[in-house]
Design an enzyme around this catalytic site. Structure first.
Site, PDB file in Angstrom:
ATOM      1  N   GLU A 192       0.799  -1.225   0.000  1.00 51.06           N
ATOM      2  CA  GLU A 192       0.000   0.000   0.000  1.00 51.06           C
ATOM      3  C   GLU A 192       0.838   1.284   0.000  1.00 51.06           C
ATOM      4  O   GLU A 192       0.301   2.362  -0.236  1.00 51.06           O
ATOM      5  CB  GLU A 192      -0.949   0.009   1.200  1.00 51.06           C
ATOM      6  CG  GLU A 192      -2.104  -0.948   1.054  1.00 51.06           C
ATOM      7  CD  GLU A 192      -2.975  -0.648  -0.160  1.00 51.06           C
ATOM      8  OE1 GLU A 192      -3.243   0.533  -0.435  1.00 51.06           O
ATOM      9  OE2 GLU A 192      -3.386  -1.605  -0.843  1.00 51.06           O
ATOM     10  N   GLU A 248       8.136 -20.547  10.815  1.00 49.61           N
ATOM     11  CA  GLU A 248       8.675 -19.561  11.746  1.00 49.61           C
ATOM     12  C   GLU A 248       9.664 -20.163  12.736  1.00 49.61           C
ATOM     13  O   GLU A 248      10.360 -19.435  13.439  1.00 49.61           O
ATOM     14  CB  GLU A 248       7.535 -18.867  12.509  1.00 49.61           C
ATOM     15  CG  GLU A 248       6.820 -19.750  13.495  1.00 49.61           C
ATOM     16  CD  GLU A 248       5.660 -20.557  12.909  1.00 49.61           C
ATOM     17  OE1 GLU A 248       4.906 -21.136  13.707  1.00 49.61           O
ATOM     18  OE2 GLU A 248       5.514 -20.619  11.680  1.00 49.61           O
TER      19      GLU A 248
END
Length: 124
Positions: free
Chosen positions: A65, A96
């Site tokens: 964005e 992770e």
């Protein structure tokens, strides 16, 4: 451990978003943005968000964005998620948990002029 990866003096900043101290975080954000402008962007550095799962997806969403919202180049702000592009659309369980994968990814991409924000929802 991550503050001086591969001898690059990589600037690493871990922002642990906590609803318990919102006013302190707002002040911290302004300090980070000022530092970014002076020390990172003016030296051709980039901003990187690192995260796992939802936190990683939100970092990538913010990076995507930035060009339409702030007229930045598409390369200036980047998101990196544990498990790679596949993890954007489908959970990549245990991605992770691989410290070596994360360290290798950072060493391959991050330069001494870059700024890294580690995103976590759980604080771990």
């Amino acid at each position: 451990m991550l503050s001086n990866l591969n001898g690059n003096n990589t600037n690493l900043f871990i922002l642990n978003w906590s609803a318990n101290h919102p006013s302190a975080e707002i002040g911290l954000i302004f300090l980070v943005m000022k530092w970014l402008n002076i020390n990172c962007f003016k030296n051709n550095g980039k901003l990187y968000y690192l995260g796992c799962g939802t936190s990683g997806r939100l970092g990538i969403l913010d990076a995507v964005e930035c060009p339409p919202t702030f007229s930045t180049s598409h390369e200036l702000v980047q998101g990196i998620i544990a498990g790679g592009n596949e993890a954007l659309f489908k959970s990549v369980e245990n991605a992770e948990d691989s410290a070596s994968d994360g360290i290798n990814k950072v060493n391959d991409i991050i330069s001494k002029n870059d700024f890294v924000i580690g995103l976590t929802a759980s604080g771990s």
